[in-house]
Design an enzyme around this catalytic site. Sequence first.
Site, PDB file in Angstrom:
ATOM      1  N   SER A   1      37.157  39.020  38.304  1.00 60.79           N
ATOM      2  CA  SER A   1      36.309  39.728  38.909  1.00 60.79           C
ATOM      3  C   SER A   1      35.747  40.673  38.943  1.00 60.79           C
ATOM      4  O   SER A   1      34.295  39.869  38.199  1.00 60.79           O
ATOM      5  CB  SER A   1      38.153  40.587  39.548  1.00 60.79           C
ATOM      6  OG  SER A   1      37.776  40.762  41.135  1.00 60.79           O
TER       7      SER A   1
ATOM      8  N   ASP B   1      38.075  33.715  48.718  1.00 63.66           N
ATOM      9  CA  ASP B   1      38.445  34.968  48.523  1.00 63.66           C
ATOM     10  C   ASP B   1      38.515  35.821  49.116  1.00 63.66           C
ATOM     11  O   ASP B   1      37.034  36.176  49.550  1.00 63.66           O
ATOM     12  CB  ASP B   1      37.585  35.071  46.817  1.00 63.66           C
ATOM     13  CG  ASP B   1      38.029  35.790  46.207  1.00 63.66           C
ATOM     14  OD1 ASP B   1      38.410  37.331  46.496  1.00 63.66           O
ATOM     15  OD2 ASP B   1      38.047  35.807  44.885  1.00 63.66           O
TER      16      ASP B   1
ATOM     17  N   HIS C   1      42.798  35.668  45.891  1.00 66.73           N
ATOM     18  CA  HIS C   1      41.665  36.610  44.455  1.00 66.73           C
ATOM     19  C   HIS C   1      41.854  36.010  42.934  1.00 66.73           C
ATOM     20  O   HIS C   1      42.633  36.499  42.861  1.00 66.73           O
ATOM     21  CB  HIS C   1      41.160  37.828  44.704  1.00 66.73           C
ATOM     22  CG  HIS C   1      40.137  38.622  43.921  1.00 66.73           C
ATOM     23  ND1 HIS C   1      38.745  38.312  43.819  1.00 66.73           N
ATOM     24  CD2 HIS C   1      40.360  39.562  43.293  1.00 66.73           C
ATOM     25  CE1 HIS C   1      38.500  39.089  42.830  1.00 66.73           C
ATOM     26  NE2 HIS C   1      39.011  39.460  42.672  1.00 66.73           N
TER      27      HIS C   1
END
Length: 517
Positions: free
Chosen positions: A234, A458, A485
């Site tokens: 991320s 996602d 995610h």
Amino acid sequence: MRFSRCRTLITAGLLAGALTACTPQATAPPPSPSPVADTHALDRFYDQKLAWGDCAAYATGQPSQDAFRTPGVECARLTVPLDYANPRGETITIGVLRHEALDPANRIGSLVMNPGGPGGSGMEAAARLVPTVSNNAIGLRFDFVGFDPRGVGASRPRVQCLTDAERDAERASNPGTSEAAWSGQARDFAAKCAQRTEHGTAMLANMGTRDVVKDLDVLRAALGDAKLSYLGYSYGTQIGYSYAEAFPERVRALLLDGAIDPAENDPDSLVAQGAGFARAFGQFAVECARHDGCALGRDPAKAAAEFQNLVQPLVAAPAKAGDGRLLSYRDAITGVVEAMYSSHSWPFLDTGLGLLRRGDGSVLLRLADGYYERAADGKYSSLQDAYYAVRCGDNPRASDPAVSRQRMTDAAPFLGWGRPDQGELDVCASWPVPSTSQPHRPTVTSAAPPLVISTTNDPVTPYQAGVNLANVFHGGLLTVDGTQHTAFLHGNMCVDVAGLDYLVDNSQPAPGTRCQA
């Protein structure tokens, strides 16, 4: 005001130990790195030796206390300049945790990881992943290392904005759609960050990713590695590609999962995230409708309206949630956002919505607590405060936060005005120091090609962002078909084998490789 462009890999409270995870239209180059008048002044940082020891003193709350009991982990503090433009001035420390390679005869080096956020604790995330990596090539052949970026977790000083009680009160409040309320709350928050953080605006002025990657290079040297092997989830992907841009010759391997598009500006990224949440909610509604007793009914087309009908009364009358706590409208929205990070949370969300129909907000509140990293004892991690310090440091100010906020609402109408990042642009507009970088297309010619993992649905970092990042760096792309995610080390053998082959041998998966979530 509140939060989340990205999420951390390990959440507290409800989902502690669950692997969920997480900035920047400009094409101009970023501002020049902060200059160093005397390059020799950095030698003392690059030459330092880390003093490894017990991790208990590094814990900042019950979740990290639990994580740091993982057998075989040890901790140290890395000293770095507060301001790299003044390396002979004030210093700060970075908390570091490692688990040494179990096969030292075949050790490759260190694998440094960051779980996202910005503001997530890499120390805690790494400790929680040790049981997983101990059973694969990472644990055998790498010292597995997590670090708390400057201002985060065990690093000192920590960014401090709100007290635990103030954060609880803010979550319980309902500013609604008043622009004056949003901007007033944002100004108050920004002022408290400057007042309560040690070194004040000097610390906030040096909290951006520009400075984190310099710390990461000092850490690489202190670990004894000529080149960096790195795993970023991320927002951690932004640290990784920014490091490759700053230090291209010092990259051995970059595995970047759940990528942020480096050329996307802050308002557009928040709008794209809202659209991702909306798609995930639509998929949740379809799945839920297949089962008797779905809290939002059997017609997915009506699920968004049903959801708002269910939560709107919380504006005037919050629901009881146990232990004397109440579920506000904003926390109900946040709980749903938390559940959108992984389809594995959808049954729990359905249960929470069903209980809310009966006046019980406890499950949704636990979901919201996980999002905000509120532990059972009422204490919060540093994630939310550090989140703003990094985001506002990394991104130029939005010209009109109100317009962007309306775009965010339009992208995810089922969330109404309660999504937790609605006030982000207002906070950054009030931030007491200027940004230190800006979104741009990186120029990298000599870094080792990364492996980018991108998931088709996602909800937080769009699939195309991963495609774009892989193309910019001429790297490999592994596509994961699913709604979640991030994917690496989450138990998917197809994903894990490809990632491990890359980290160990620098071997990329064949073009077009796909894995099913």
